[in-house]
Scaffold this motif. Structure first.
Motif, short mmCIF file in Angstrom:
data_model
loop_
_atom_site.label_atom_id
_atom_site.label_comp_id
_atom_site.label_asym_id
_atom_site.label_seq_id
_atom_site.Cartn_x
_atom_site.Cartn_y
_atom_site.Cartn_z
N SER A 34 3.60 19.07 -4.77
CA SER A 34 3.73 17.54 -4.87
C SER A 34 3.03 17.05 -6.26
O SER A 34 2.08 17.57 -6.51
CB SER A 34 2.85 16.91 -3.93
OG SER A 34 3.42 16.99 -2.49
N THR A 35 3.53 16.21 -7.17
CA THR A 35 3.06 15.51 -8.22
C THR A 35 3.49 14.13 -8.11
O THR A 35 4.48 13.52 -7.62
CB THR A 35 3.45 15.92 -9.43
OG1 THR A 35 4.95 16.17 -9.46
CG2 THR A 35 3.45 17.68 -9.42
N GLN A 36 2.66 13.12 -8.81
CA GLN A 36 2.67 12.01 -8.78
C GLN A 36 2.24 11.09 -10.07
O GLN A 36 0.99 11.49 -10.31
CB GLN A 36 2.12 11.16 -7.58
CG GLN A 36 2.20 9.72 -7.54
CD GLN A 36 1.62 9.03 -6.33
OE1 GLN A 36 0.70 9.75 -5.71
NE2 GLN A 36 1.84 7.86 -5.93
N PHE A 37 2.89 10.51 -10.81
CA PHE A 37 2.35 9.64 -12.02
C PHE A 37 2.47 8.20 -11.16
O PHE A 37 3.32 7.55 -10.65
CB PHE A 37 3.30 9.69 -13.14
CG PHE A 37 3.20 8.41 -13.80
CD1 PHE A 37 2.22 8.54 -14.93
CD2 PHE A 37 4.17 7.24 -13.92
CE1 PHE A 37 2.04 7.68 -15.80
CE2 PHE A 37 4.01 6.31 -14.87
CZ PHE A 37 2.99 6.35 -15.69
N ILE A 38 1.30 7.49 -11.82
CA ILE A 38 1.50 6.11 -11.36
C ILE A 38 0.61 5.27 -12.41
O ILE A 38 -0.15 5.74 -13.09
CB ILE A 38 0.60 5.96 -9.88
CG1 ILE A 38 0.52 4.37 -9.31
CG2 ILE A 38 -0.82 6.44 -10.10
CD1 ILE A 38 -0.05 4.21 -7.91
N GLY A 39 1.61 3.93 -12.59
CA GLY A 39 0.84 3.14 -13.54
C GLY A 39 0.90 1.77 -13.32
O GLY A 39 1.53 1.22 -12.10
N GLY B 64 8.49 4.44 -6.28
CA GLY B 64 8.03 3.03 -5.72
C GLY B 64 7.70 2.02 -6.74
O GLY B 64 7.03 2.37 -7.77
N TYR B 65 8.03 0.70 -6.36
CA TYR B 65 7.68 -0.42 -7.02
C TYR B 65 6.62 -1.35 -5.99
O TYR B 65 6.97 -1.35 -4.93
CB TYR B 65 8.72 -1.22 -7.45
CG TYR B 65 9.74 -0.48 -8.25
CD1 TYR B 65 9.86 -0.21 -9.44
CD2 TYR B 65 10.74 0.59 -7.43
CE1 TYR B 65 10.94 0.64 -10.15
CE2 TYR B 65 11.78 1.33 -8.05
CZ TYR B 65 11.82 1.25 -9.43
OH TYR B 65 12.82 2.03 -9.94
N GLU B 66 5.65 -2.03 -6.73
CA GLU B 66 4.94 -3.13 -5.92
C GLU B 66 4.46 -4.00 -6.91
O GLU B 66 3.99 -3.75 -7.84
CB GLU B 66 3.67 -2.30 -5.17
CG GLU B 66 3.26 -3.32 -4.15
CD GLU B 66 2.12 -2.40 -3.05
OE1 GLU B 66 2.68 -2.10 -2.11
OE2 GLU B 66 1.15 -2.39 -3.57
N GLN C 166 6.07 7.16 -9.53
CA GLN C 166 7.34 8.56 -9.17
C GLN C 166 6.72 9.81 -9.24
O GLN C 166 5.55 10.25 -9.53
CB GLN C 166 8.08 8.43 -10.62
CG GLN C 166 7.77 8.75 -11.96
CD GLN C 166 8.61 8.83 -12.99
OE1 GLN C 166 9.65 7.90 -12.88
NE2 GLN C 166 8.57 9.68 -13.87
N GLY C 167 7.54 10.68 -8.74
CA GLY C 167 7.06 12.18 -8.50
C GLY C 167 7.96 12.82 -7.56
O GLY C 167 8.98 12.38 -7.42
N GLY D 174 0.86 -1.32 0.08
CA GLY D 174 0.09 -0.12 -0.10
C GLY D 174 0.77 1.26 -0.04
O GLY D 174 0.24 2.24 0.09
N ILE D 175 2.07 1.14 -0.16
CA ILE D 175 2.79 2.50 -0.08
C ILE D 175 2.65 3.11 -1.14
O ILE D 175 2.73 4.54 -1.09
CB ILE D 175 4.36 2.14 0.08
CG1 ILE D 175 5.39 3.04 0.36
CG2 ILE D 175 4.90 1.44 -1.41
CD1 ILE D 175 6.71 3.22 0.55
N GLN D 176 2.31 2.87 -2.35
CA GLN D 176 2.28 3.75 -3.57
C GLN D 176 1.13 4.89 -3.26
O GLN D 176 1.21 5.92 -3.86
CB GLN D 176 1.77 2.77 -4.95
CG GLN D 176 2.42 1.55 -5.06
CD GLN D 176 3.78 1.85 -5.69
OE1 GLN D 176 4.52 2.48 -4.93
NE2 GLN D 176 4.01 1.17 -6.76
N LYS D 177 0.17 4.63 -2.46
CA LYS D 177 -0.87 5.50 -2.14
C LYS D 177 -0.53 6.53 -1.15
O LYS D 177 -1.59 7.37 -0.61
CB LYS D 177 -2.20 4.83 -2.04
CG LYS D 177 -2.44 4.12 -0.78
CD LYS D 177 -3.74 3.35 -0.50
CE LYS D 177 -4.05 2.52 0.69
NZ LYS D 177 -3.27 1.15 0.17
#
Length: 330
Positions: A216-221, A254-256, A238-239, A143-146
């Protein structure tokens, strides 16, 4: 299962908080459901955060209860409301009778539903959480990505959300975060498209102001794949401007990854990996998480399960942990 059915199940979960939530009232187009969970979680070798366990067990048990309501306005328009709170156990090192009388508010929102389109306002998940949940669906420690930035986190106050489902395959979400503090507003956008053979592709972006410090900015895929009892998924983010560490300007990645298989005998095996890094402008890059997870789950029925998780912690001076648990959903 068609994506339309999956979308309906997701919408139901937003209202009820649990697929097992029991309807306790239904009259004149208005219904009320109650659900939740009671979950014992004990860590017997090291604490879940990697700290040393000096005693025999660190108690991480919790109890959640939620109430969801729905009322018909017209044949094509409904109103909804939802509330969920959690209470954890007292875990004093010396006082075994330590209690915890506090309930933590997790969700509280109301909104409108028109077909496959939903608009809600209140304390709820930001739009990009549907991407992080691709790899955060059953893992004990994931859950670290969020958690990197406010606009991409779950259970965020003052969120105006839109959710839509299209073509039996596309889930679209958007969030506007109206903060009470100066220069703290944010927004988030995300979409997941699931191909007919079970492959899902998700992309999201979130941003928020940080009251004078680095915005703060964040891209997630994310990618996931479902085939019969097999589920595999991976997410990458990443961000910049992580809220977890106030170190001035900083970048983060971050990777999960997670894979699990549900056998016909109601046993489920899971393996996972997570790694998170912070790269401050004026300091050396450092890891905030780096571990493998091995989990076995046994489902007695749809309400009761037990599981054991072993976390192999790769951070320096961090302990591994063994968690045993029993969870009852209602």
């Amino acid at each position: 299962m068609k994506m339309a059915a999956i979308a309906t199940a997701i919408t139901t979960a937003l209202v009820s908080g649990s697929a097992l939530a029991a309807e306790v009232y239904n009259s004149d187009g208005t219904s009320l459901s109650i659900g939740g969970r009671a979950e014992f979680r004990g860590d017997f070798q090291g604490k879940a955060n990697g700290d040393e366990l000096k005693g025999t067990m660190d108690n991480a048990s919790r109890f959640r209860v939620n109430v969801g309501g729905e009322t018909r306005i017209t044949d094509s328009l409904n109103g909804i409301g939802f509330y969920e709170a959690e209470q954890t156990v007292g875990n004093g090192e010396d006082d075994r009778n330590t209690g915890n009388t506090d309930f933590k508010q997790r969700y509280m929102y109301a909104g409108l539903v028109a077909g496959d389109n939903t608009i809600t306002f209140g304390k709820q998940d930001a739009a990009t959480v549907q991407i992080s949940q691709m790899s955060d669906n059953v893992s004990t420690h994931s859950g670290i990505q969020k958690t990197y930035i406010a606009a991409g986190d779950e259970q965020i106050n003052n969120a105006l959300n839109y959710s839509g489902y299209f073509m039996d395959a596309l889930s679209v979400k958007a969030s506007l975060l109206a903060a009470s503090g100066e220069n703290q507003d944010g927004y988030a956008l995300s979409a997941i498209y699931t191909l007919p053979f079970g492959l899902g592709v998700g992309l999201g972006y979130a941003a928020n102001e940080n009251d004078g410090s680095q915005d703060s900015t964040q891209f997630i895929g994310g990618l996931n794949y479902t085939w019969e009892g097999l589920y595999v998924a991976g997410t990458y983010t990443q961000g910049e401007g992580s809220k977890k560490y106030q170190l001035g300007d900083n970048d983060f990645t971050g990777y999960e990854f997670v894979a699990h298989y549900r056998f016909e005998n109601n046993f489920q095996a899971l393996v996972g990996y997570q790694k998170g890094e912070i790269d401050p402008a004026n300091l050396s890059k450092f890891d905030i998480s780096d571990y493998y997870e091995l989990t076995g789950v046994y489902y007695f029925n749809k309400s009761l399960r037990t599981y054991a998780t072993y976390k192999i912690n790769n951070l320096e001076d961090a302990d591994n942990s063994l968690r045993l648990a029993l969870r009852y959903d209602f």
